[in-house]
Each structure stands twice: as C-alpha cells, then as structure tokens.
Scaffold this active site. Structure first.
Site: not given
Length: 131
Positions: A47, A54, A70, A88
């Site tokens: 955060c 998080d 890959e 986020h």
C-alpha cells in the site's frame, strides 16, 4: 472537487515504472481464436499510503495472436511488485499495459481480486481488444 493533499504525486510515476520484460513464444495456432487463462493466487504489493502489504489474486484471460506469454517470465514479472507501493487500480492497469506490449493479444482482461483491507474488498477489471 476536493483532493487529499496526502495523495498528491503519490502515484504519478506508475505509467513510467520500469518493470521486468515479459518473454513470449511463437503461437503455432494463431489461425484460431482460443482463450488462455492465467491465475496468480499469490500476488503481493505494498500500500503506497501505509506501507502495509496488499495481497491479491490476479487473473489474466487472453486470446493470443502471434505470441503467447512465457509463464516463468510472467511469474518473475509479478514478483517485481512485492516491494512496490502501488494502488490496486494501478496494479491492474499497469499489468494490462505491460501484457499488451509484450504479446499484442487479440483481446485480454486483467482482474485483480484484492484481499479485504480495513473491511473493504476491491476487485478491479481492465481490458483491451485489438482493433
């Protein structure tokens, strides 16, 4: 519109953040549409406001074109975020931008399902479709 001055310039660098490259390999079935779903159950970041960790599940669902991602390289890419302070919403959008740049899929959706923090659960979705 009011803004909290504690957040000013906190995330202005995210779009320019230098992340590890995501390796690809040649898709031998590029003549056909098919879907690949990749789930990282152990995504972690920090955060940017509190410095606390998080945790999230990141799911990438894509229709490849000429290149496929890959998986070991993608795992290493995700590990980069462990020490990065990032919102986020920015995680999901940065992953989307880097993923599209790496393999130029026909379509992709990135979903970040973040663990509860302070009683609030966050799910962020971002998508891209080749025109």
């Amino acid at each position: 519109m009011s803004t909290d001055s504690n957040y000013e310039d906190l995330q202005t660098h995210i779009r320019e953040l230098k992340t590890p490259s995501i390796e690809t390999w040649e898709n031998q079935y590029s003549h056909r549409n098919y879907t690949i779903e990749i789930t990282n159950l152990e995504f972690t970041a920090v955060c940017p406001k509190t410095g606390l960790p998080d945790f999230a599940t990141i799911c990438i669902t894509y229709v490849p074109d000429q290149q496929c991602v890959e998986l070991k390289a993608l795992k290493e890419y995700f590990m980069f975020f462990r020490d990065i302070g990032i919102f986020h919403e920015h995680v999901v959008n940065k992953v989307l931008e880097d993923f599209v740049a790496a393999c130029q899929p026909r379509a992709v959706e990135v979903v970040g399902d973040f663990n509860i923090r302070g009683g609030i659960k966050t799910v962020v979705r971002a998508s891209y479709e080749k025109k």
